[in-house]
Design a protein around this motif. Structure first.
Motif, PDB file in Angstrom:
ATOM      1  N   PRO A  44       0.834  -1.212   0.000  1.00  0.00           N
ATOM      2  CA  PRO A  44       0.000   0.000   0.000  1.00  0.00           C
ATOM      3  C   PRO A  44       0.865   1.257   0.000  1.00  0.00           C
ATOM      4  O   PRO A  44       1.965   1.273   0.566  1.00  0.00           O
ATOM      5  CB  PRO A  44      -0.788  -0.111   1.307  1.00  0.00           C
ATOM      6  N   LEU A  45       0.368   2.290  -0.634  1.00  0.00           N
ATOM      7  CA  LEU A  45       1.050   3.587  -0.655  1.00  0.00           C
ATOM      8  C   LEU A  45       0.144   4.614   0.000  1.00  0.00           C
ATOM      9  O   LEU A  45      -1.048   4.661  -0.281  1.00  0.00           O
ATOM     10  CB  LEU A  45       1.340   4.016  -2.086  1.00  0.00           C
ATOM     11  N   LEU A  46       0.712   5.443   0.849  1.00  0.00           N
ATOM     12  CA  LEU A  46      -0.034   6.495   1.525  1.00  0.00           C
ATOM     13  C   LEU A  46       0.595   7.833   1.162  1.00  0.00           C
ATOM     14  O   LEU A  46       1.798   8.024   1.308  1.00  0.00           O
ATOM     15  CB  LEU A  46       0.001   6.275   3.042  1.00  0.00           C
ATOM     16  N   PHE A  47      -0.219   8.746   0.664  1.00  0.00           N
ATOM     17  CA  PHE A  47       0.224  10.092   0.317  1.00  0.00           C
ATOM     18  C   PHE A  47      -0.579  11.072   1.152  1.00  0.00           C
ATOM     19  O   PHE A  47      -1.780  10.875   1.353  1.00  0.00           O
ATOM     20  CB  PHE A  47       0.001  10.383  -1.170  1.00  0.00           C
ATOM     21  N   GLU A  48       0.082  12.139   1.600  1.00  0.00           N
ATOM     22  CA  GLU A  48      -0.617  13.144   2.405  1.00  0.00           C
ATOM     23  C   GLU A  48      -0.236  14.541   1.954  1.00  0.00           C
ATOM     24  O   GLU A  48       0.868  14.777   1.462  1.00  0.00           O
ATOM     25  CB  GLU A  48      -0.271  12.953   3.887  1.00  0.00           C
ATOM     26  N   GLY A  49      -1.163  15.463   2.134  1.00  0.00           N
ATOM     27  CA  GLY A  49      -0.907  16.880   1.896  1.00  0.00           C
ATOM     28  C   GLY A  49      -0.576  17.208   0.462  1.00  0.00           C
ATOM     29  O   GLY A  49      -1.273  16.817  -0.472  1.00  0.00           O
TER      30      GLY A  49
END
Length: 177
Positions: A44-49
């Motif tokens: 899984p990849l998590l991107f923020e902002g």
């Protein structure tokens, strides 16, 4: 390297009418860029902002989670979730749960693909790709049942080739087929 390197949206939910076209026309490239680890590492990849705002069609998302559908070495697709409100919208326990669910979905998709391929092999001639006797018998059974329900008749035309053995013996079975 993944067999399919471009992911194309096939379903979406929660977007407004103005965003639908943007989402359906988007393509996620797995060969390079921010989504490459999805295919290479199958995690899984998590991107923020700000990372989200640089990725169309996710402009305006506060956080983004991409989960691969990868039952084996191949990535079949991905589930991508965007949170518009919370910068840290995906907690570790939720990511782990969604990953587990996604892998079950991926296994189901893979099994469906394998079943379809096996069904195709079982019902067609390998050389000509024409329907074989098994498919003929099944189709005839379905059509007879349909005609009974509708109270209509069925016509069946059979054609035979005289001296097929001579054709096969003289020119080979591919010519006869």
């Amino acid at each position: 390297q993944p067999r399919s390197q471009i992911l194309v949206p096939v379903a979406e939910a929660g977007a407004g009418p103005a965003e639908d076209d943007t989402i359906r026309q988007s393509r996620l490239d797995l060969r390079s860029g921010p989504f490459a680890p999805l295919a290479l590492e199958r995690r899984p990849l998590l991107f923020e902002g700000d990372a989200c705002s640089r990725m169309p069609p996710f402009h305006g998302a506060a956080s983004l989670l991409a989960i691969p559908l990868a039952p084996r070495e191949e990535v079949l697709g991905a589930i991508v979730l965007a949170s518009l409100k919370r910068r840290r919208g995906f907690e570790a326990a939720l990511v782990e749960f969604l990953y587990d669910v996604a892998q079950q979905v991926a296994l189901g998709v893979e099994n469906a693909r394998l079943f379809a391929a096996l069904s195709q092999l079982a019902s067609t001639d390998e050389l000509t790709q024409l329907a074989n006797r098994r498919r003929f018998t099944e189709t005839l059974r379905i059509e007879l049942a349909r005609s009974q329900r509708a109270g209509s008749s069925v016509s069946l035309l059979l054609a035979a080739i005289d001296h097929l053995k001579k054709i096969n013996d003289s020119f080979g079975h591919p010519a006869g087929d």
